[in-house]
Design a protein around this motif. Structure first.
Motif, PDB file in Angstrom:
ATOM      1  N   VAL A   1       0.862  -1.190   0.000  1.00 44.03           N
ATOM      2  CA  VAL A   1       0.000   0.000   0.000  1.00 44.03           C
ATOM      3  C   VAL A   1       0.893   1.233   0.000  1.00 44.03           C
ATOM      4  N   GLU A   2       0.704   2.091  -0.979  1.00 45.25           N
ATOM      5  CA  GLU A   2       1.465   3.342  -1.061  1.00 45.25           C
ATOM      6  C   GLU A   2       0.559   4.511  -0.709  1.00 45.25           C
ATOM      7  N   TYR A   3       1.076   5.408   0.114  1.00 49.13           N
ATOM      8  CA  TYR A   3       0.353   6.621   0.497  1.00 49.13           C
ATOM      9  C   TYR A   3       1.138   7.827  -0.029  1.00 49.13           C
ATOM     10  N   ASP A   4       0.568   8.501  -1.031  1.00 43.37           N
ATOM     11  CA  ASP A   4       1.200   9.673  -1.634  1.00 43.37           C
ATOM     12  C   ASP A   4       0.379  10.901  -1.287  1.00 43.37           C
ATOM     13  N   ALA A   5       0.965  11.797  -0.507  1.00 40.77           N
ATOM     14  CA  ALA A   5       0.232  12.962  -0.013  1.00 40.77           C
ATOM     15  C   ALA A   5      -0.081  13.971  -1.102  1.00 40.77           C
ATOM     16  N   THR A   6       0.557  13.873  -2.258  1.00 38.94           N
ATOM     17  CA  THR A   6       0.321  14.840  -3.330  1.00 38.94           C
ATOM     18  C   THR A   6      -0.604  14.312  -4.423  1.00 38.94           C
ATOM     19  N   ALA A   7      -0.987  13.059  -4.353  1.00 44.28           N
ATOM     20  CA  ALA A   7      -1.834  12.464  -5.388  1.00 44.28           C
ATOM     21  C   ALA A   7      -3.304  12.802  -5.131  1.00 44.28           C
ATOM     22  N   PRO A   8      -4.153  12.762  -6.166  1.00 44.58           N
ATOM     23  CA  PRO A   8      -5.591  13.002  -5.957  1.00 44.58           C
ATOM     24  C   PRO A   8      -6.198  12.045  -4.941  1.00 44.58           C
ATOM     25  N   SER A   9      -5.750  10.798  -4.949  1.00 46.11           N
ATOM     26  CA  SER A   9      -6.150   9.828  -3.934  1.00 46.11           C
ATOM     27  C   SER A   9      -4.924   9.463  -3.113  1.00 46.11           C
ATOM     28  N   LEU A  10      -5.044   9.557  -1.805  1.00 48.65           N
ATOM     29  CA  LEU A  10      -3.900   9.283  -0.941  1.00 48.65           C
ATOM     30  C   LEU A  10      -3.386   7.864  -1.113  1.00 48.65           C
ATOM     31  N   ILE A  11      -4.274   6.925  -1.421  1.00 51.93           N
ATOM     32  CA  ILE A  11      -3.926   5.507  -1.423  1.00 51.93           C
ATOM     33  C   ILE A  11      -3.715   5.021  -2.848  1.00 51.93           C
ATOM     34  N   ASN A  12      -2.620   4.293  -3.024  1.00 48.07           N
ATOM     35  CA  ASN A  12      -2.347   3.583  -4.263  1.00 48.07           C
ATOM     36  C   ASN A  12      -1.952   2.161  -3.907  1.00 48.07           C
ATOM     37  N   LEU A  13      -2.303   1.227  -4.773  1.00 45.04           N
ATOM     38  CA  LEU A  13      -2.038  -0.191  -4.506  1.00 45.04           C
ATOM     39  C   LEU A  13      -1.172  -0.750  -5.629  1.00 45.04           C
ATOM     40  N   PRO A  14       0.147  -0.579  -5.529  1.00 43.12           N
ATOM     41  CA  PRO A  14       1.021  -1.057  -6.610  1.00 43.12           C
ATOM     42  C   PRO A  14       1.098  -2.569  -6.723  1.00 43.12           C
ATOM     43  N   TYR A  15       0.796  -3.300  -5.636  1.00 42.70           N
ATOM     44  CA  TYR A  15       0.847  -4.761  -5.730  1.00 42.70           C
ATOM     45  C   TYR A  15      -0.211  -5.363  -4.807  1.00 42.70           C
ATOM     46  N   ILE A  16      -1.043  -6.246  -5.379  1.00 44.10           N
ATOM     47  CA  ILE A  16      -2.026  -7.020  -4.622  1.00 44.10           C
ATOM     48  C   ILE A  16      -1.878  -8.471  -5.041  1.00 44.10           C
ATOM     49  N   GLY A  17      -1.585  -9.350  -4.114  1.00 49.37           N
ATOM     50  CA  GLY A  17      -1.418 -10.764  -4.417  1.00 49.37           C
ATOM     51  C   GLY A  17      -2.721 -11.419  -4.844  1.00 49.37           C
ATOM     52  N   ASP A  18      -2.600 -12.534  -5.531  1.00 50.79           N
ATOM     53  CA  ASP A  18      -3.780 -13.219  -6.062  1.00 50.79           C
ATOM     54  C   ASP A  18      -4.721 -13.668  -4.955  1.00 50.79           C
ATOM     55  N   GLU A  19      -4.173 -14.184  -3.860  1.00 47.05           N
ATOM     56  CA  GLU A  19      -5.038 -14.646  -2.766  1.00 47.05           C
ATOM     57  C   GLU A  19      -5.756 -13.477  -2.098  1.00 47.05           C
TER      58      GLU A  19
END
Length: 271
Positions: A101-119
């Motif tokens: 989980v990435e939290y970028d304070a300057t992005a339109p959405s604070l939360i970004n999910l660069p990797y989510i496992g299959d399970e």
């Protein structure tokens, strides 16, 4: 000639300084603290050291207890965090039970999910992840609650749903604005039921309560699907349920109350 050489030398020196400055972010991430044992990498300095260390310990304990590998990285705009290759090299190999989980304070959405496992995708369906980002990453929530609260609250919800058998169908918790929406729809369902119950029998309808059955898809959907459903699926608190039921009852009684209030006074017999 000497002046030209000095000018060229100065230009080359400036170019070297600019190239060195531009390359600094690329080599700045040779950071010994970004290792496999690091669960929270606060590159954006969004968390204080105390909260960062506490969250890191919680995620490490969560990984040992459940087998879910949840990692958190913060950033403050482009160039303030390691790239995906460096993250994978430090935290890899990322398996089916890993989530970053990435939290970028300057992005339109604070939360970004660069990797989510299959399970994780199987346990928590894609609509859940969209609601997760929308709930804790939207600008209004971050502005009201603050970045630290958004980070800590979202990670706690994520860990809770990953650890729950069968996962979560929706993101737990009932935001205030969502509750007001359910209350309005409950009152609307009551109003429909109240006005329908006052219709006079006609045609094949011989009783007033038959009108309630005919229009039940409308008022029942407003009250049950949109009024009670989002509440009971997100919280165990009984108070919002009671409030919505009272709202439905008030809406259903409103046509009768309005009729009684606006009814003209009875005429007195003239003597």
């Amino acid at each position: 000639m000497t002046g030209l050489r000095c000018t060229v030398a100065a230009a080359l020196s400036s170019l070297c300084m600019m190239a060195g400055g531009a390359a600094m972010p690329l080599v700045a991430w040779a950071d010994p603290t970004l290792t496999r044992s690091t669960y929270v990498y606060d590159a954006g300095r969004l968390l204080g050291s105390e909260k960062r260390d506490r969250l890191d310990s919680e995620l490490a304990e969560f990984s040992r207890r459940t087998g879910w590998n949840v990692r958190v990285v913060t950033s403050y705009g482009p160039g303030t965090r390691p790239d995906e290759t460096e993250i994978r090299a430090a935290w890899g190999p990322l398996d089916k039970r890993s989530v970053i989980v990435e939290y970028d304070a300057t992005a339109p959405s604070l939360i970004n999910l660069p990797y989510i496992g299959d399970e994780a995708v199987v346990l928590l369906r894609r609509p859940w992840w969209f609601e997760f980002k929308g709930r804790f990453g939207n600008l209004f929530y971050v502005r009201e609650q603050g970045e630290q609260t958004a980070i800590l609250a979202s990670t706690q919800v994520l860990m809770g749903c990953l650890a729950r058998p069968g996962g979560c169908a929706v993101v737990p918790g009932l935001p205030e604005e969502q509750y007001y929406f359910t209350l309005v729809t409950s009152i609307g369902g009551g109003l429909v039921a109240g006005f329908v119950s006052k219709l006079e029998p006609q045609g094949f309808v011989q009783r007033r309560w038959v009108w309630l059955l005919i229009f039940s898809p409308l008022w029942a959907s407003l009250f049950i699907n949109f009024g009670l459903g989002p509440v009971v699926s997100r919280t165990d608190d009984k108070l919002p349920v009671i409030g919505n039921c009272l709202g439905f009852a008030l809406g259903a009684a409103s046509p009768y109350l309005v009729q009684r209030i606006l009814a003209p006074p009875p005429l007195k017999d003239q003597q």
